[in-house]
Scaffold this motif. Structure first.
Motif, PDB file in Angstrom:
ATOM      1  N   LYS A 146       0.840  -1.209   0.000  1.00 35.00           N
ATOM      2  CA  LYS A 146       0.000   0.000   0.000  1.00 35.00           C
ATOM      3  C   LYS A 146       0.874   1.258   0.000  1.00 35.00           C
ATOM      4  N   GLY A 147       2.001   1.197   0.699  1.00 39.23           N
ATOM      5  CA  GLY A 147       2.916   2.345   0.731  1.00 39.23           C
ATOM      6  C   GLY A 147       3.432   2.656  -0.669  1.00 39.23           C
ATOM      7  N   LEU A 148       3.832   1.591  -1.386  1.00 41.57           N
ATOM      8  CA  LEU A 148       4.336   1.797  -2.754  1.00 41.57           C
ATOM      9  C   LEU A 148       3.235   2.353  -3.647  1.00 41.57           C
ATOM     10  N   ARG A 149       2.021   1.854  -3.446  1.00 40.87           N
ATOM     11  CA  ARG A 149       0.871   2.356  -4.233  1.00 40.87           C
ATOM     12  C   ARG A 149       0.679   3.848  -4.022  1.00 40.87           C
ATOM     13  N   LEU A 150       0.835   4.241  -2.755  1.00 39.92           N
ATOM     14  CA  LEU A 150       0.629   5.660  -2.414  1.00 39.92           C
ATOM     15  C   LEU A 150       1.605   6.574  -3.148  1.00 39.92           C
ATOM     16  N   VAL A 151       2.828   6.057  -3.374  1.00 37.38           N
ATOM     17  CA  VAL A 151       3.793   6.894  -4.103  1.00 37.38           C
ATOM     18  C   VAL A 151       3.779   6.573  -5.610  1.00 37.38           C
ATOM     19  N   GLY A 152       2.721   5.935  -6.031  1.00 38.32           N
ATOM     20  CA  GLY A 152       2.512   5.740  -7.481  1.00 38.32           C
ATOM     21  C   GLY A 152       3.112   4.477  -8.042  1.00 38.32           C
ATOM     22  N   ILE A 153       3.715   3.631  -7.172  1.00 32.90           N
ATOM     23  CA  ILE A 153       4.294   2.377  -7.687  1.00 32.90           C
ATOM     24  C   ILE A 153       3.290   1.252  -7.433  1.00 32.90           C
ATOM     25  N   LYS A 154       2.589   0.870  -8.508  1.00 31.82           N
ATOM     26  CA  LYS A 154       1.459  -0.049  -8.336  1.00 31.82           C
ATOM     27  C   LYS A 154       1.810  -1.510  -8.633  1.00 31.82           C
ATOM     28  N   ALA A 155       3.026  -1.742  -9.124  1.00 27.35           N
ATOM     29  CA  ALA A 155       3.352  -3.072  -9.651  1.00 27.35           C
ATOM     30  C   ALA A 155       3.231  -4.174  -8.595  1.00 27.35           C
ATOM     31  N   LEU A 156       3.711  -3.908  -7.364  1.00 23.89           N
ATOM     32  CA  LEU A 156       3.705  -4.965  -6.352  1.00 23.89           C
ATOM     33  C   LEU A 156       2.270  -5.319  -5.948  1.00 23.89           C
ATOM     34  N   ASP A 157       1.436  -4.310  -5.825  1.00 19.09           N
ATOM     35  CA  ASP A 157       0.030  -4.542  -5.474  1.00 19.09           C
ATOM     36  C   ASP A 157      -0.669  -5.327  -6.592  1.00 19.09           C
ATOM     37  N   ALA A 158      -0.381  -4.937  -7.822  1.00 16.88           N
ATOM     38  CA  ALA A 158      -0.989  -5.627  -8.970  1.00 16.88           C
ATOM     39  C   ALA A 158      -0.506  -7.086  -9.013  1.00 16.88           C
ATOM     40  N   TYR A 159       0.782  -7.281  -8.762  1.00 15.30           N
ATOM     41  CA  TYR A 159       1.329  -8.640  -8.743  1.00 15.30           C
ATOM     42  C   TYR A 159       0.623  -9.467  -7.657  1.00 15.30           C
ATOM     43  N   TYR A 160       0.430  -8.842  -6.503  1.00 17.73           N
ATOM     44  CA  TYR A 160      -0.216  -9.551  -5.387  1.00 17.73           C
ATOM     45  C   TYR A 160      -1.621 -10.016  -5.798  1.00 17.73           C
ATOM     46  N   ARG A 161      -2.337  -9.167  -6.427  1.00 12.64           N
ATOM     47  CA  ARG A 161      -3.712  -9.503  -6.795  1.00 12.64           C
ATOM     48  C   ARG A 161      -3.759 -10.561  -7.897  1.00 12.64           C
ATOM     49  N   GLU A 162      -2.844 -10.456  -8.864  1.00 13.65           N
ATOM     50  CA  GLU A 162      -2.960 -11.329 -10.045  1.00 13.65           C
ATOM     51  C   GLU A 162      -2.169 -12.633  -9.954  1.00 13.65           C
ATOM     52  N   TYR A 163      -0.995 -12.553  -9.345  1.00 15.54           N
ATOM     53  CA  TYR A 163      -0.103 -13.716  -9.443  1.00 15.54           C
ATOM     54  C   TYR A 163       0.298 -14.350  -8.113  1.00 15.54           C
ATOM     55  N   TYR A 164       0.279 -13.580  -7.051  1.00 14.54           N
ATOM     56  CA  TYR A 164       0.862 -14.024  -5.790  1.00 14.54           C
ATOM     57  C   TYR A 164       0.440 -15.454  -5.422  1.00 14.54           C
ATOM     58  N   SER A 165      -0.857 -15.672  -5.407  1.00 16.71           N
ATOM     59  CA  SER A 165      -1.375 -16.931  -4.891  1.00 16.71           C
ATOM     60  C   SER A 165      -0.955 -18.124  -5.763  1.00 16.71           C
ATOM     61  N   SER A 166      -1.084 -17.986  -7.099  1.00 14.66           N
ATOM     62  CA  SER A 166      -0.704 -19.120  -7.963  1.00 14.66           C
ATOM     63  C   SER A 166       0.815 -19.327  -7.941  1.00 14.66           C
ATOM     64  N   VAL A 167       1.571 -18.220  -7.871  1.00 14.96           N
ATOM     65  CA  VAL A 167       3.032 -18.361  -7.814  1.00 14.96           C
ATOM     66  C   VAL A 167       3.426 -19.030  -6.494  1.00 14.96           C
ATOM     67  N   LYS A 168       2.753 -18.663  -5.428  1.00  6.89           N
ATOM     68  CA  LYS A 168       3.065 -19.266  -4.114  1.00  6.89           C
ATOM     69  C   LYS A 168       2.845 -20.784  -4.166  1.00  6.89           C
ATOM     70  N   ASP A 169       1.696 -21.189  -4.722  1.00  6.22           N
ATOM     71  CA  ASP A 169       1.411 -22.631  -4.837  1.00  6.22           C
ATOM     72  C   ASP A 169       2.507 -23.335  -5.638  1.00  6.22           C
ATOM     73  N   ALA A 170       2.866 -22.699  -6.773  1.00  5.45           N
ATOM     74  CA  ALA A 170       3.872 -23.319  -7.651  1.00  5.45           C
ATOM     75  C   ALA A 170       5.225 -23.420  -6.935  1.00  5.45           C
ATOM     76  N   MET A 171       5.621 -22.344  -6.254  1.00  3.82           N
ATOM     77  CA  MET A 171       6.926 -22.346  -5.570  1.00  3.82           C
ATOM     78  C   MET A 171       6.927 -23.353  -4.415  1.00  3.82           C
ATOM     79  N   ASP A 172       5.796 -23.474  -3.730  1.00  5.15           N
ATOM     80  CA  ASP A 172       5.699 -24.460  -2.646  1.00  5.15           C
ATOM     81  C   ASP A 172       5.841 -25.879  -3.189  1.00  5.15           C
ATOM     82  N   GLU A 173       5.209 -26.122  -4.347  1.00  2.00           N
ATOM     83  CA  GLU A 173       5.325 -27.455  -4.960  1.00  2.00           C
ATOM     84  C   GLU A 173       6.765 -27.736  -5.368  1.00  2.00           C
ATOM     85  N   MET A 174       7.436 -26.719  -5.887  1.00  2.22           N
ATOM     86  CA  MET A 174       8.841 -26.907  -6.283  1.00  2.22           C
ATOM     87  C   MET A 174       9.690 -27.228  -5.066  1.00  2.22           C
TER      88      MET A 174
END
Ligand code: FMN
Ligand code: SF4
Length: 301
Positions: free
Chosen positions: A169-197
């Motif tokens: 949220k801090g990064l979003r506030l200063v206009g850097i939205k990439a991490l928040d967007a990544y969290y919403r779109e990829y975080y969960s599936s990437v976490k599952d994949a990395m856990d399986e690896m």
């Protein structure tokens, strides 16, 4: 050397003055003087159109290495194929049969096949014919695994950052939205994949591929990404004809963009940009039929 340097040489004893080379030259490199083709231009795309068209075989473009169209695993008929000569049904079937492969056998890919795939890759077009590709081959399963481990570590640390609500949220506030967007779109599936690896030793990044080709670009390339993806397209199709499965691995490209420590581990210089990573191997899957595609937006005016 200026990439547009002229390396075209005409043999005046062979030239009949037909003028065909002038008609196809995109750089006005040649003129007809006293009925003979002469190099008068100061630039050349080195595309080889003049050399390909000349009925008298009177032209050589020295920048072009004819060895690049000699292959180790098959022989190429070097007669030019005319428009309409290749059966559309064959290429359509090949294109429709290629599928991203995510189950590979343990059998390694022969290095000579990788070399031939690279030669086929560079038959694709490139912006201003810069041909500024670089190819890095990982030719053993272990090399792919080691590379995958670097990618895995990157995503594990990215996920750690993304888990931090205040950071997002801090990064979003200063206009850097990439991490928040990544969290919403990829975080969960990437976490599952990395856990399986990590926990089950399942290769969710490279799907068990035994080889990998990374396509990059040199500094002079005018359209580096486009060039790399076109070259990649050739490899994907050619791999299918050679009995290989293939899969583009965008996750690896993204990781390399963000984590500059990954490239040096596979001896790719820092300044080089990697635009395509292709997993390759003998496929452990077969299909029965050709399916459809989603309907694209198509306009005719
Ligand atoms: C730029 C790009 C990046 C891709 N990255 C991945 C990837 O990281 N992992 C993967 O399994 N597939 C990846 N793919 C494969 C796509 O998922 C696949 O092309 C798509 O589902 C269509 O299926 P097909 O290739 O079998 O026709 C990527 C494809 C493209 C074009
Ligand atoms: S195409 Fe060949 S024969 Fe014709 S003008 Fe050019 S160099 Fe001469």
């Amino acid at each position: 050397m200026n990439p547009r340097n002229v390396t075209t040489v005409v043999d005046p004893d062979k030239c009949t003055g037909c003028g065909l080379c002038l008609e196809v030259c995109p750089s006005d490199t040649l003129s007809l003087i006293n009925g003979i083709a002469v190099v008068t231009g100061e630039n050349s795309l080195s595309c080889g159109h003049c050399m390909a068209v000349c009925p008298a075989d009177a032209i050589e473009v020295k920048a072009l290495d004819t060895e690049m169209t000699s292959f180790e695993t098959f022989s190429l008929d070097k007669k030019w194929m005319n428009f309409g000569e290749f059966p559309t049904t064959d290429i359509a079937r090949l294109m429709a049969s290629r599928r991203s492969c995510r189950n590979f056998k343990t059998r390694p890919v022969e290095v000579k096949i990788l070399r031939d795939l690279i030669k086929l890759a560079i038959l694709s077009p490139s912006g201003t014919n810069s041909q500024e590709w670089t190819f890095t081959c990982l030719s053993s399963r272990q090399a792919v695994v080691d590379f995958g481990t670097s990618i895995q570590h990157f995503f594990q640390s990215l996920n750690k950052k993304a888990e931090n609500f205040f950071l997002r949220k801090g990064l979003r506030l200063v206009g850097i939205k990439a991490l928040d967007a990544y969290y919403r779109e990829y975080y969960s599936s990437v976490k599952d994949a990395m856990d399986e690896m990590e926990n089950q030793d399942i290769d969710r990044l490279f799907h068990g591929a035994t080889a990998c080709i990374l396509i990059g670009s040199g500094r002079q390339a005018s359209c580096p990404k486009e060039d790399a993806m076109l070259a990649a397209g050739n490899i994907l199709l050619a791999a299918h004809t050679m009995g290989l499965g293939s899969c583009l691995i965008g996750f690896a490209v993204e990781a390399m963009k963000a984590d500059k420590t990954i490239q040096p581990k596979i001896d790719i210089p820092k300044g080089e940009k990697i635009h395509a990573v292709i997993a390759l191997g003998y496929p452990d899957e077969t299909y029965r039929r050709i399916t459809g595609r989603k309907k694209p937006i198509i306009r005719f005016k």
